[in-house]
Design a protein around this motif. Structure first.
Motif, PDB file in Angstrom:
ATOM      1  N   THR A 106     -56.485   9.461   6.316  1.00  0.00           N
ATOM      2  CA  THR A 106     -55.435  10.345   6.166  1.00  0.00           C
ATOM      3  C   THR A 106     -55.334  10.627   4.608  1.00  0.00           C
ATOM      4  OG1 THR A 106     -54.221   9.467   8.174  1.00  0.00           O
ATOM      5  CG2 THR A 106     -52.912  10.554   6.349  1.00  0.00           C
ATOM      6  N   ALA A 107     -55.331   9.593   3.893  1.00  0.00           N
ATOM      7  CA  ALA A 107     -54.919   9.817   2.577  1.00  0.00           C
ATOM      8  C   ALA A 107     -56.237  10.528   1.876  1.00  0.00           C
ATOM      9  CB  ALA A 107     -54.870   8.367   1.864  1.00  0.00           C
ATOM     10  N   LEU A 108     -57.505  10.359   2.275  1.00  0.00           N
ATOM     11  CA  LEU A 108     -58.548  11.025   2.038  1.00  0.00           C
ATOM     12  C   LEU A 108     -58.520  12.438   2.062  1.00  0.00           C
ATOM     13  CD1 LEU A 108     -61.437  10.855   0.460  1.00  0.00           C
ATOM     14  CD2 LEU A 108     -62.217  10.927   3.199  1.00  0.00           C
ATOM     15  N   ALA A 109     -58.087  12.830   3.314  1.00  0.00           N
ATOM     16  CA  ALA A 109     -57.905  14.173   3.666  1.00  0.00           C
ATOM     17  C   ALA A 109     -56.882  14.825   2.927  1.00  0.00           C
ATOM     18  CB  ALA A 109     -57.753  14.423   5.081  1.00  0.00           C
ATOM     19  N   GLU A 110     -55.914  14.289   2.542  1.00  0.00           N
ATOM     20  CA  GLU A 110     -54.823  14.693   1.869  1.00  0.00           C
ATOM     21  C   GLU A 110     -54.952  15.081   0.522  1.00  0.00           C
ATOM     22  OE1 GLU A 110     -51.503  12.191   3.002  1.00  0.00           O
ATOM     23  OE2 GLU A 110     -51.295  13.205   4.650  1.00  0.00           O
ATOM     24  N   ARG A 111     -55.884  14.314  -0.110  1.00  0.00           N
ATOM     25  CA  ARG A 111     -56.440  14.207  -1.744  1.00  0.00           C
ATOM     26  C   ARG A 111     -57.389  15.405  -1.634  1.00  0.00           C
ATOM     27  NH1 ARG A 111     -57.108  10.453  -5.656  1.00  0.00           N
ATOM     28  NH2 ARG A 111     -55.584   9.027  -4.926  1.00  0.00           N
ATOM     29  N   PHE A 112     -58.532  15.562  -0.590  1.00  0.00           N
ATOM     30  CA  PHE A 112     -59.217  16.670  -0.816  1.00  0.00           C
ATOM     31  C   PHE A 112     -58.568  17.987  -0.537  1.00  0.00           C
ATOM     32  CE2 PHE A 112     -62.607  18.852   2.142  1.00  0.00           C
ATOM     33  CZ  PHE A 112     -63.609  19.096   0.968  1.00  0.00           C
ATOM     34  N   LEU A 113     -57.372  18.031   0.299  1.00  0.00           N
ATOM     35  CA  LEU A 113     -56.738  19.431   0.208  1.00  0.00           C
ATOM     36  C   LEU A 113     -55.952  19.793  -1.019  1.00  0.00           C
ATOM     37  CD1 LEU A 113     -55.397  19.043   4.035  1.00  0.00           C
ATOM     38  CD2 LEU A 113     -57.042  20.516   3.279  1.00  0.00           C
ATOM     39  N   THR A 114     -55.548  18.639  -1.746  1.00  0.00           N
ATOM     40  CA  THR A 114     -55.134  18.734  -3.017  1.00  0.00           C
ATOM     41  C   THR A 114     -55.870  19.329  -3.844  1.00  0.00           C
ATOM     42  OG1 THR A 114     -53.523  17.240  -2.418  1.00  0.00           O
ATOM     43  CG2 THR A 114     -53.721  17.773  -4.846  1.00  0.00           C
ATOM     44  N   LYS A 115     -57.097  18.892  -3.825  1.00  0.00           N
ATOM     45  CA  LYS A 115     -58.397  19.275  -4.752  1.00  0.00           C
ATOM     46  C   LYS A 115     -58.607  20.691  -4.380  1.00  0.00           C
ATOM     47  CE  LYS A 115     -61.395  17.352  -7.803  1.00  0.00           C
ATOM     48  NZ  LYS A 115     -61.014  16.886  -9.025  1.00  0.00           N
ATOM     49  N   LEU A 116     -58.708  21.157  -3.171  1.00  0.00           N
ATOM     50  CA  LEU A 116     -59.152  22.489  -2.778  1.00  0.00           C
ATOM     51  C   LEU A 116     -58.040  23.471  -3.272  1.00  0.00           C
ATOM     52  CD1 LEU A 116     -60.534  21.945   0.791  1.00  0.00           C
ATOM     53  CD2 LEU A 116     -61.609  22.145  -1.227  1.00  0.00           C
ATOM     54  N   SER A 117     -56.729  22.915  -3.429  1.00  0.00           N
ATOM     55  CA  SER A 117     -55.732  23.941  -3.646  1.00  0.00           C
ATOM     56  C   SER A 117     -55.616  23.936  -5.146  1.00  0.00           C
ATOM     57  CB  SER A 117     -54.293  23.564  -3.078  1.00  0.00           C
ATOM     58  OG  SER A 117     -54.075  22.298  -3.584  1.00  0.00           O
TER      59      SER A 117
END
Length: 245
Positions: free
Chosen positions: A234-245
């Motif tokens: 969960t935390a990894l996916a959220e960090r990745f989405l932040t990176k993409l944005s």
């Protein structure tokens, strides 16, 4: 919206040092949780395996008992509900039945993605470290400076990388992966062909982990984001989405 490529193992087993083949595959939580977050954020998701082989979920990752074992002590118990949900999602996705063939992906294809996610599971130790197509694609990801998120045993895909001077291109990077301590409490302790933490440290990574076994740990260094274990998904996916944005 972003285009995301998910890479994952095609292996349904892992060969052990005692000569046995351990039933394995991809870990359900490590695929379903990030996938659903990517889709909920409005992103387009493609999936690729070696040879375009439909991936196999590790049956342990669909068992409430095993899911309960692979989360930190004292964390909320939604194991039966989660297991049923993971199975429902996996059974419903055409994406898993007809993945792209990783062998046929070209550099220009990778250039068209905004980020790449490599899912885990013990099966990843079987096919991702030594496959030339995997190594080629991950090298392109690094060359193109794409955000790369990897979880648990997915970091096996990083082991075969070498630069033009035969050095590991991720030397000195901070990262995490499934820990030696966690391997020692699985039913494959002492039988694995390699221990991921040990290999990453040997190659020159600055390995980090949660102080608590099965605890969530996500490490970001430049464009590389790594998660330690299933509970880190969960935390990894959220960090990745932040990176993409």
């Amino acid at each position: 919206m972003a285009r995301i490529l998910i890479m994952m193992t095609k292996s349904a087993k892992l060969g052990l040092l005692d000569g046995q083949d351990h039933p394995s595959g991809f870990w359900a939580e490590e695929f379903v949780v990030p996938y659903e977050r990517f889709i909920a954020a409005g992103h387009t998701v493609d999936l690729a395996t070696i040879g375009g082989t439909p991936p196999t979920p590790d049956q342990g990752s669909l068992s409430p008992t095993t899911i309960g074992y692979t989360r930190p002590a004292g964390s909320p118990d939604h194991d039966a509900e989660n297991a049923a949900h993971y199975r429902e999602v996996i059974d419903s996705l055409e994406l898993l039945r007809k993945p792209m063939n990783l062998d046929e992906i070209e550099r220009d294809d990778i250039a068209g993605y905004d980020g790449i996610y490599i899912s885990g599971g013990h099966g990843a130790m079987d096919d991702l470290p030594n496959d030339p197509h995997v190594t080629r694609v991950v090298n392109w990801i690094l060359e193109l400076d794409k955000p790369l998120a990897v979880v648990c045993h997915g970091q096996s895909a990083l082991l075969g990388l070498r630069d033009g001077h035969s050095r590991w291109p991720l030397e000195g990077y901070r990262m995490t992966a499934f820990s030696h301590d966690e391997e020692m409490v699985t039913d494959m302790a002492g039988k694995l062909p390699f221990v991921l933490q040990v290999e990453l440290e040997r190659l020159g990574s600055k390995y980090e982990k949660s102080p608590d076994i099965w605890g969530s740990c996500v490490v970001e260094d430049r464009k590389l984001i790594t998660g330690q274990n299933p509970y880190s998904s969960t935390a990894l996916a959220e960090r990745f989405l932040t990176k993409l944005s």
